[in-house]
Design a protein around this motif. Sequence first.
Motif, PDB file in Angstrom:
ATOM      1  N   GLY A  45      -1.330   9.483   0.660  1.00 15.81           N
ATOM      2  CA  GLY A  45      -2.185  10.644   0.395  1.00 15.81           C
ATOM      3  C   GLY A  45      -3.413  10.583   1.284  1.00 15.81           C
ATOM      4  N   ASP A  46      -4.595  10.627   0.657  1.00 15.98           N
ATOM      5  CA  ASP A  46      -5.832  10.535   1.436  1.00 15.98           C
ATOM      6  C   ASP A  46      -6.393   9.112   1.431  1.00 15.98           C
ATOM      7  OD1 ASP A  46      -6.585  10.453  -1.197  1.00 15.98           O
ATOM      8  OD2 ASP A  46      -8.282  11.817  -0.970  1.00 15.98           O
ATOM      9  N   GLY A  47      -5.565   8.130   1.032  1.00 16.14           N
ATOM     10  CA  GLY A  47      -5.996   6.737   0.999  1.00 16.14           C
ATOM     11  C   GLY A  47      -4.922   5.815   1.540  1.00 16.14           C
ATOM     12  N   PHE A  48      -4.853   4.620   0.950  1.00 15.49           N
ATOM     13  CA  PHE A  48      -3.937   3.601   1.439  1.00 15.49           C
ATOM     14  C   PHE A  48      -3.367   2.783   0.286  1.00 15.49           C
ATOM     15  CE2 PHE A  48      -6.994   4.453   4.733  1.00 15.49           C
ATOM     16  CZ  PHE A  48      -6.201   4.559   5.870  1.00 15.49           C
ATOM     17  N   LYS A  49      -2.151   2.290   0.479  1.00 12.54           N
ATOM     18  CA  LYS A  49      -1.557   1.273  -0.386  1.00 12.54           C
ATOM     19  C   LYS A  49      -1.597  -0.027   0.399  1.00 12.54           C
ATOM     20  CE  LYS A  49       1.740   3.905  -3.120  1.00 12.54           C
ATOM     21  NZ  LYS A  49       3.171   4.057  -3.447  1.00 12.54           N
ATOM     22  N   VAL A  50      -2.142  -1.065  -0.212  1.00 14.85           N
ATOM     23  CA  VAL A  50      -2.271  -2.362   0.440  1.00 14.85           C
ATOM     24  C   VAL A  50      -1.515  -3.391  -0.388  1.00 14.85           C
ATOM     25  CG1 VAL A  50      -3.893  -4.175   1.140  1.00 14.85           C
ATOM     26  CG2 VAL A  50      -4.519  -1.766   1.399  1.00 14.85           C
ATOM     27  N   ARG A  51      -0.736  -4.213   0.284  1.00 15.71           N
ATOM     28  CA  ARG A  51      -0.023  -5.296  -0.380  1.00 15.71           C
ATOM     29  C   ARG A  51      -0.440  -6.611   0.274  1.00 15.71           C
ATOM     30  NH1 ARG A  51       6.510  -5.765  -1.010  1.00 15.71           N
ATOM     31  NH2 ARG A  51       6.519  -7.611  -2.332  1.00 15.71           N
ATOM     32  N   LEU A  52      -0.916  -7.540  -0.553  1.00 15.89           N
ATOM     33  CA  LEU A  52      -1.296  -8.880  -0.100  1.00 15.89           C
ATOM     34  C   LEU A  52      -0.319  -9.865  -0.716  1.00 15.89           C
ATOM     35  CD1 LEU A  52      -4.968  -8.309  -1.043  1.00 15.89           C
ATOM     36  CD2 LEU A  52      -4.285  -8.896   1.256  1.00 15.89           C
ATOM     37  N   GLY A  53       0.287 -10.709   0.104  1.00 17.53           N
ATOM     38  CA  GLY A  53       1.243 -11.674  -0.416  1.00 17.53           C
ATOM     39  C   GLY A  53       1.626 -12.672   0.644  1.00 17.53           C
ATOM     40  N   ALA A  54       2.748 -13.347   0.417  1.00 18.33           N
ATOM     41  CA  ALA A  54       3.235 -14.337   1.373  1.00 18.33           C
ATOM     42  C   ALA A  54       3.881 -13.631   2.557  1.00 18.33           C
ATOM     43  CB  ALA A  54       4.234 -15.266   0.704  1.00 18.33           C
ATOM     44  N   THR A  65       0.092  -8.955  -4.512  1.00 20.09           N
ATOM     45  CA  THR A  65      -0.698  -7.976  -5.248  1.00 20.09           C
ATOM     46  C   THR A  65      -0.704  -6.661  -4.501  1.00 20.09           C
ATOM     47  OG1 THR A  65      -2.121  -9.748  -6.064  1.00 20.09           O
ATOM     48  CG2 THR A  65      -3.014  -7.515  -6.154  1.00 20.09           C
ATOM     49  N   ARG A  66      -0.543  -5.579  -5.241  1.00 20.85           N
ATOM     50  CA  ARG A  66      -0.568  -4.234  -4.646  1.00 20.85           C
ATOM     51  C   ARG A  66      -1.827  -3.506  -5.121  1.00 20.85           C
ATOM     52  NH1 ARG A  66       5.194  -2.667  -3.470  1.00 20.85           N
ATOM     53  NH2 ARG A  66       6.374  -4.520  -4.009  1.00 20.85           N
ATOM     54  N   LEU A  67      -2.515  -2.913  -4.169  1.00 19.78           N
ATOM     55  CA  LEU A  67      -3.759  -2.204  -4.452  1.00 19.78           C
ATOM     56  C   LEU A  67      -3.710  -0.822  -3.824  1.00 19.78           C
ATOM     57  CD1 LEU A  67      -6.125  -5.124  -3.388  1.00 19.78           C
ATOM     58  CD2 LEU A  67      -5.499  -4.525  -5.727  1.00 19.78           C
TER      59      LEU A  67
END
Length: 100
Positions: A45-54, A65-67
């Motif tokens: 959309g007008d932002g972002f999906k961020v995934r932090l992991g291995a 983790t998904r943010l």
Amino acid sequence: MAAEFQLGDYILVQDGRTLEIFHRDLSESSRYHVAFLGVDVQPHGDGFKVRLGARRGDDQVTGGTRLKMNQEEFARFRDFIALAIAARDRVNPLNEPTPP
């Protein structure tokens, strides 16, 4: 000195070569050595999906983790995660300083 990034119920702490993710409702945190940390960012959309992991390979992130972030939050996150990337790139696999 440690750097922190807060987003909703999450606090991310980058301290030296370790990134730790805390959640308000969990007693345990997730910890990643920067050499193993993967970050995946997708527009949403007008932002972002961020995934932090291995990190697996060059382009795969598992677990973690998904943010969701808006533009302003992502700009702060980008500055924060740059510290972890710099910590990762500062030392080579033989633990010798990389040339400038």
